[in-house]
Design an enzyme around this catalytic site. Structure first.
Site, PDB file in Angstrom:
ATOM      1  N   HIS A  22       0.839  -1.206   0.000  1.00  0.00           N
ATOM      2  CA  HIS A  22       0.000   0.000   0.000  1.00  0.00           C
ATOM      3  C   HIS A  22       0.875   1.258   0.000  1.00  0.00           C
ATOM      4  CE1 HIS A  22      -3.067  -2.666   2.285  1.00  0.00           C
ATOM      5  NE2 HIS A  22      -3.569  -2.456   1.084  1.00  0.00           N
ATOM      6  N   LYS A  46     -15.940  -7.488   5.282  1.00  0.00           N
ATOM      7  CA  LYS A  46     -14.940  -8.333   5.950  1.00  0.00           C
ATOM      8  C   LYS A  46     -14.878  -7.930   7.424  1.00  0.00           C
ATOM      9  CE  LYS A  46     -12.033  -7.649   1.882  1.00  0.00           C
ATOM     10  NZ  LYS A  46     -10.899  -6.848   1.422  1.00  0.00           N
ATOM     11  N   ARG A  95      -1.971  -5.942  -8.361  1.00  0.00           N
ATOM     12  CA  ARG A  95      -0.862  -6.840  -8.054  1.00  0.00           C
ATOM     13  C   ARG A  95      -0.725  -7.903  -9.132  1.00  0.00           C
ATOM     14  NH1 ARG A  95      -3.204  -7.746  -2.206  1.00  0.00           N
ATOM     15  NH2 ARG A  95      -4.980  -7.286  -3.511  1.00  0.00           N
ATOM     16  N   SER A 133      -2.720  -7.712   3.006  1.00  0.00           N
ATOM     17  CA  SER A 133      -2.886  -7.593   4.458  1.00  0.00           C
ATOM     18  C   SER A 133      -3.056  -8.982   5.077  1.00  0.00           C
ATOM     19  CB  SER A 133      -4.101  -6.721   4.783  1.00  0.00           C
ATOM     20  OG  SER A 133      -3.947  -5.447   4.235  1.00  0.00           O
TER      21      SER A 133
HETATM   22  P1  ADP Z   1      -9.771  -3.620  -0.510  1.00  0.00           P
HETATM   23  O1  ADP Z   1     -10.459  -4.350   0.590  1.00  0.00           O
HETATM   24  O2  ADP Z   1     -10.528  -2.450  -1.066  1.00  0.00           O
HETATM   25  O3  ADP Z   1      -9.157  -4.489  -1.598  1.00  0.00           O
HETATM   26  P2  ADP Z   1      -7.095  -3.307   0.460  1.00  0.00           P
HETATM   27  O4  ADP Z   1      -6.673  -2.542   1.647  1.00  0.00           O
HETATM   28  O5  ADP Z   1      -6.902  -4.783   0.483  1.00  0.00           O
HETATM   29  O6  ADP Z   1      -8.588  -2.915   0.243  1.00  0.00           O
HETATM   30  O7  ADP Z   1      -6.407  -2.717  -0.838  1.00  0.00           O
HETATM   31  C1  ADP Z   1      -6.556  -1.378  -1.241  1.00  0.00           C
HETATM   32  C2  ADP Z   1      -5.926  -1.194  -2.598  1.00  0.00           C
HETATM   33  O8  ADP Z   1      -4.522  -1.442  -2.531  1.00  0.00           O
HETATM   34  C3  ADP Z   1      -6.453  -2.114  -3.694  1.00  0.00           C
HETATM   35  O9  ADP Z   1      -6.459  -1.401  -4.913  1.00  0.00           O
HETATM   36  C4  ADP Z   1      -5.437  -3.219  -3.728  1.00  0.00           C
HETATM   37  O10 ADP Z   1      -5.390  -3.851  -5.000  1.00  0.00           O
HETATM   38  C5  ADP Z   1      -4.162  -2.431  -3.463  1.00  0.00           C
HETATM   39  N1  ADP Z   1      -3.089  -3.245  -2.891  1.00  0.00           N
HETATM   40  C6  ADP Z   1      -3.147  -4.095  -1.841  1.00  0.00           C
HETATM   41  N2  ADP Z   1      -1.961  -4.689  -1.606  1.00  0.00           N
HETATM   42  C7  ADP Z   1      -1.114  -4.203  -2.561  1.00  0.00           C
HETATM   43  C8  ADP Z   1       0.254  -4.462  -2.900  1.00  0.00           C
HETATM   44  N3  ADP Z   1       0.997  -5.339  -2.247  1.00  0.00           N
HETATM   45  N4  ADP Z   1       0.766  -3.776  -3.953  1.00  0.00           N
HETATM   46  C9  ADP Z   1       0.011  -2.916  -4.638  1.00  0.00           C
HETATM   47  N5  ADP Z   1      -1.275  -2.659  -4.395  1.00  0.00           N
HETATM   48  C10 ADP Z   1      -1.841  -3.285  -3.371  1.00  0.00           C
END
Ligand code: ADP
Length: 174
Positions: A22, A46, A95, A133
């Site tokens: 992130h 979630k 990703r 996460s």
């Molecule tokens: P959501 O529940 O909306 O997917 P996340 O917190 O899991 O929320 O992710 C928020 C954003 O960050 C999404 O666009 C996700 O694809 C991106 N993201 C999550 N992990 C990574 C990573 N390792 N590298 C790049 N982008 C990421």
């Protein structure tokens, strides 16, 4: 966009908790746009590990040196959050191929709701392409070097959470 108008973007997500993946997206987006508002989604289906206050604290601490980035919480639709913040761009991270389908659906839906707001995808840095996460939570649970995956404040919070859990289990066993 009118000349001289600031380019503002929102970056929505659960951030439960924020990872270096992130942070990579936030840092790179902050170099493209004038102002970036990171939005932590409140009514997620979630069940989160961290409370909203904890996620807010971890994010704010992690981005404190990025001066055009602020962190807020929001409920409801991302498109409304973008409008409320005067943002014309929604940032999302991509990703792996499996992210693509859902992300496309979300982006198309948002565009049909408001064609003025564009979704901008940033591809993840290769070193974080496996990271989520959920993976971070698992690595932290097994105490297997989560420091490489999440910022220091998150690693500390993980320790506190899992220590409490182990403590409780010890208690119930004894
Ligand atoms: P959501 O529940 O909306 O997917 P996340 O917190 O899991 O929320 O992710 C928020 C954003 O960050 C999404 O666009 C996700 O694809 C991106 N993201 C999550 N992990 C990574 C990573 N390792 N590298 C790049 N982008 C990421």
């Amino acid at each position: 966009m009118l000349t001289g108008e600031l380019m503002k973007a929102v970056y929505p997500g659960s951030f439960d908790p924020i990872t270096y993946g992130h942070l990579d997206i936030i840092t790179r987006a902050s170099r493209i746009v004038d102002e970036l508002v990171v939005g932590i989604l409140v009514n997620n289906t979630k069940r989160p590990m961290f409370t909203m206050d904890e996620r807010l604290e971890m994010l704010r601490e992690t981005v404190k040196d990025l001066h055009n980035v602020e962190v807020k919480t929001f409920e409801g639709m991302t498109i409304d959050f973008a409008r409320q913040n005067g943002a014309k761009v929604i940032i999302r991270g991509l990703r792996v191929i499996s992210d693509y389908e859902t992300e496309m659906q979300i982006a198309q839906t948002n565009r049909s709701l408001d064609p003025e707001i564009e979704t901008l995808f940033l591809s993840t840095g290769l070193e974080y392409s496996f990271l989520s996460s959920t993976i971070a939570k698992e690595v932290a649970f097994y105490n297997a070097g989560v420091e490489k995956l999440v910022p220091p404040i998150v690693a500390r919070k993980f320790k506190e959470k899992y220590k409490k859990k182990i403590f409780k289990e010890d208690f119930s066993n004894g």
